[in-house]
Design a protein around this motif. Structure first.
Motif, PDB file in Angstrom:
ATOM      1  N   PRO A 181       0.978  -1.196  -0.083  1.00 25.76           N
ATOM      2  CA  PRO A 181      -0.054  -0.002  -0.126  1.00 25.76           C
ATOM      3  C   PRO A 181       0.859   1.385  -0.050  1.00 25.76           C
ATOM      4  N   GLN A 182       0.431   2.008  -0.920  1.00 25.73           N
ATOM      5  CA  GLN A 182       1.253   3.388  -1.024  1.00 25.73           C
ATOM      6  C   GLN A 182       0.496   4.586  -0.641  1.00 25.73           C
ATOM      7  N   ASP A 183       0.786   5.631   0.298  1.00 31.11           N
ATOM      8  CA  ASP A 183       0.034   6.852   0.471  1.00 31.11           C
ATOM      9  C   ASP A 183       0.191   7.804  -0.760  1.00 31.11           C
ATOM     10  N   VAL A 184      -1.055   8.090  -1.312  1.00 28.84           N
ATOM     11  CA  VAL A 184      -1.137   8.995  -2.495  1.00 28.84           C
ATOM     12  C   VAL A 184      -1.917  10.109  -2.215  1.00 28.84           C
ATOM     13  N   ILE A 185      -1.662  11.167  -2.606  1.00 29.47           N
ATOM     14  CA  ILE A 185      -2.332  12.477  -2.568  1.00 29.47           C
ATOM     15  C   ILE A 185      -2.692  12.612  -3.983  1.00 29.47           C
ATOM     16  N   SER A 186      -4.290  12.718  -4.241  1.00 31.53           N
ATOM     17  CA  SER A 186      -4.659  12.914  -5.620  1.00 31.53           C
ATOM     18  C   SER A 186      -4.563  14.442  -5.984  1.00 31.53           C
ATOM     19  N   ARG A 187      -4.778  14.731  -7.070  1.00 35.19           N
ATOM     20  CA  ARG A 187      -4.878  15.947  -7.824  1.00 35.19           C
ATOM     21  C   ARG A 187      -5.784  16.999  -6.848  1.00 35.19           C
ATOM     22  N   ASP A 188      -6.681  16.427  -6.675  1.00 33.70           N
ATOM     23  CA  ASP A 188      -8.104  17.334  -5.752  1.00 33.70           C
ATOM     24  C   ASP A 188      -7.826  17.070  -4.315  1.00 33.70           C
ATOM     25  N   ASN A 189      -6.234  16.655  -3.742  1.00 33.40           N
ATOM     26  CA  ASN A 189      -5.873  16.678  -2.404  1.00 33.40           C
ATOM     27  C   ASN A 189      -6.678  15.918  -1.504  1.00 33.40           C
ATOM     28  N   VAL A 190      -6.887  14.683  -2.062  1.00 32.31           N
ATOM     29  CA  VAL A 190      -7.563  13.415  -1.305  1.00 32.31           C
ATOM     30  C   VAL A 190      -6.562  12.495  -0.965  1.00 32.31           C
ATOM     31  N   SER A 191      -6.257  12.189   0.387  1.00 29.24           N
ATOM     32  CA  SER A 191      -5.076  11.354   0.831  1.00 29.24           C
ATOM     33  C   SER A 191      -5.963   9.811   0.635  1.00 29.24           C
ATOM     34  N   VAL A 192      -5.095   8.852   0.110  1.00 33.66           N
ATOM     35  CA  VAL A 192      -5.602   7.614  -0.100  1.00 33.66           C
ATOM     36  C   VAL A 192      -4.633   6.640  -0.036  1.00 33.66           C
ATOM     37  N   LYS A 193      -4.972   5.329   0.253  1.00 30.99           N
ATOM     38  CA  LYS A 193      -4.219   4.254   0.280  1.00 30.99           C
ATOM     39  C   LYS A 193      -4.359   3.227  -0.938  1.00 30.99           C
ATOM     40  N   VAL A 194      -3.362   3.267  -1.638  1.00 27.94           N
ATOM     41  CA  VAL A 194      -3.619   2.202  -3.084  1.00 27.94           C
ATOM     42  C   VAL A 194      -2.338   1.269  -2.947  1.00 27.94           C
ATOM     43  N   ASN A 195      -2.906  -0.206  -3.109  1.00 24.16           N
ATOM     44  CA  ASN A 195      -1.883  -1.262  -3.325  1.00 24.16           C
ATOM     45  C   ASN A 195      -2.422  -1.868  -5.060  1.00 24.16           C
ATOM     46  N   ALA A 196      -1.419  -2.498  -5.625  1.00 26.91           N
ATOM     47  CA  ALA A 196      -1.770  -2.949  -6.911  1.00 26.91           C
ATOM     48  C   ALA A 196      -0.728  -4.451  -6.898  1.00 26.91           C
ATOM     49  N   VAL A 197      -1.066  -5.165  -8.020  1.00 28.47           N
ATOM     50  CA  VAL A 197      -0.381  -6.239  -8.490  1.00 28.47           C
ATOM     51  C   VAL A 197       0.313  -5.926  -9.832  1.00 28.47           C
ATOM     52  N   LEU A 198       1.686  -6.344  -9.616  1.00 27.13           N
ATOM     53  CA  LEU A 198       2.701  -6.244 -10.743  1.00 27.13           C
ATOM     54  C   LEU A 198       2.874  -7.743 -11.489  1.00 27.13           C
ATOM     55  N   TYR A 199       2.830  -7.688 -12.757  1.00 29.75           N
ATOM     56  CA  TYR A 199       3.059  -9.081 -13.365  1.00 29.75           C
ATOM     57  C   TYR A 199       4.271  -8.672 -14.545  1.00 29.75           C
ATOM     58  N   PHE A 200       5.501  -9.210 -14.463  1.00 28.11           N
ATOM     59  CA  PHE A 200       6.482  -9.267 -15.528  1.00 28.11           C
ATOM     60  C   PHE A 200       7.383 -10.524 -15.434  1.00 28.11           C
ATOM     61  N   ARG A 201       8.157 -10.393 -16.599  1.00 29.09           N
ATOM     62  CA  ARG A 201       8.943 -11.666 -16.972  1.00 29.09           C
ATOM     63  C   ARG A 201      10.405 -10.958 -17.384  1.00 29.09           C
ATOM     64  N   ILE A 202      11.231 -11.956 -17.569  1.00 32.25           N
ATOM     65  CA  ILE A 202      12.669 -11.755 -17.941  1.00 32.25           C
ATOM     66  C   ILE A 202      12.549 -12.103 -19.310  1.00 32.25           C
ATOM     67  N   VAL A 203      12.815 -11.319 -20.457  1.00 31.96           N
ATOM     68  CA  VAL A 203      12.879 -11.561 -21.651  1.00 31.96           C
ATOM     69  C   VAL A 203      14.498 -11.762 -22.297  1.00 31.96           C
ATOM     70  N   ASP A 204      15.468 -11.072 -21.436  1.00 30.20           N
ATOM     71  CA  ASP A 204      16.871 -11.072 -21.759  1.00 30.20           C
ATOM     72  C   ASP A 204      17.473 -11.361 -20.539  1.00 30.20           C
ATOM     73  N   ALA A 205      18.017 -12.566 -20.293  1.00 30.60           N
ATOM     74  CA  ALA A 205      18.577 -13.125 -19.089  1.00 30.60           C
ATOM     75  C   ALA A 205      20.035 -12.187 -19.015  1.00 30.60           C
ATOM     76  N   GLU A 206      20.838 -11.963 -20.085  1.00 29.79           N
ATOM     77  CA  GLU A 206      22.259 -11.259 -19.846  1.00 29.79           C
ATOM     78  C   GLU A 206      21.872  -9.896 -19.159  1.00 29.79           C
ATOM     79  N   ARG A 207      20.861  -9.181 -19.734  1.00 31.07           N
ATOM     80  CA  ARG A 207      20.787  -7.775 -19.371  1.00 31.07           C
ATOM     81  C   ARG A 207      20.136  -7.846 -17.726  1.00 31.07           C
ATOM     82  N   ALA A 208      19.441  -8.838 -17.429  1.00 31.86           N
ATOM     83  CA  ALA A 208      18.798  -8.871 -16.142  1.00 31.86           C
ATOM     84  C   ALA A 208      19.811  -9.069 -15.038  1.00 31.86           C
ATOM     85  N   ILE A 209      20.753  -9.965 -15.533  1.00 32.02           N
ATOM     86  CA  ILE A 209      21.909 -10.212 -14.778  1.00 32.02           C
ATOM     87  C   ILE A 209      22.937  -9.188 -14.663  1.00 32.02           C
TER      88      ILE A 209
END
Length: 254
Positions: A72-100
């Motif tokens: 959860p991240q503390d976010v202040i919206s453009r209209d000055n409202v404080s909220v807590k937002v969490n999310a889910v991230l999906y990713f994968r490695i496509v180039d093992a050389e650069r990732a290491i």
């Protein structure tokens, strides 16, 4: 004789240790980044890999999609409202050389980048947009992350905002706003209904005024409706012509 057996045993142990250090088996979803005397020499796998012990080292890399929860991240919206937002991230490695080679810890780097990007993007929008346009916000965050992680050999496939937590005061304010909006719509619908009814009444009046007999038929229909109800009040409508005649009678006597 015993010395020969000891030599053979030592050689067998040496061969076993050599093979155990030289042979690697990578699964279908794995790749091995090989370094020879500290220098990158290639990416190998999947299958059987043979390395030179103490000369070559290998780092295993998993190419499957990684699911990572953004705290959860503390976010202040453009209209000055404080909220807590969490999310889910999906990713994968496509180039093992650069990732290491290009990033020390791609998991931690991607997580931190996702957190800062989430706060940055949501801070540019108002609360109503966060609640109603999640798909567009997800696409914006995913596009920004994908551009920045491309140098690390990482492909961000999706970002999904899970929850947007509001404090109790803001929840009550939103409820009042929704109630006021419903009342406004009800009043508008009621006014439109009155306008349409007035238009129909004007049209009916014009039609009845064109045919005086039609008004008499409406009188009889009203009497029929009253007679069908259980009521002690009976209304007898008088013809308009009779009222006009009665109003003109005193003038005629004078």
């Amino acid at each position: 004789m015993m010395i020969d057996y000891a030599i053979y045993l030592i050689l067998a142990v040496f061969v076993i240790l050599f093979l155990s250090s030289a042979i690697r088996i990578l699964r279908e979803y794995q790749r091995g980044v090989v370094f020879t005397l500290g220098r990158f020499t290639g990416v190998k796998g999947p299958g059987l890999i043979i390395l030179i012990p103490y000369v070559q080292q290998m780092v295993r890399v998993d190419l499957r999609v990684v699911v990572q929860a953004i705290p959860p991240q503390d976010v202040i919206s453009r209209d000055n409202v404080s909220v807590k937002v969490n999310a889910v991230l999906y990713f994968r490695i496509v180039d093992a050389e650069r990732a290491i080679i290009r990033v020390e810890d791609f998991m931690a780097a991607t997580s931190q980048l996702a957190q800062t990007t989430l706060r940055s993007v949501l801070g540019k929008h108002e609360l109503d947009e966060m609640l109603a346009e999640r798909d567009r916000l997800n696409s914006d965050i995913q596009e920004i992350l994908d551009q920045q992680t491309d140098a690390w050999g990482i492909k961000v496939t999706n970002v999904e905002i899970k929850d947007i937590d509001l404090n109790e005061n803001m929840v009550r304010a939103i409820a009042k706003q929704a109630e006021a909006e419903r009342l406004r719509r009800a009043k508008v619908i009621n006014a439109e209904g009155e306008q349409q009814a007035a238009e129909k009444l004007v049209e009916a009046g014009r039609m009845l005024s064109a045919e005086p007999q039609a008004m008499q038929l409406r009188y009889f229909a009203a009497l029929h409706d009253i007679a069908g109800e259980r009521t002690s009040t009976v209304v007898f409508p008088l013809p308009v012509d009779l009222l006009a005649h009665l109003q003109g009678q005193p003038g005629a006597d004078k």
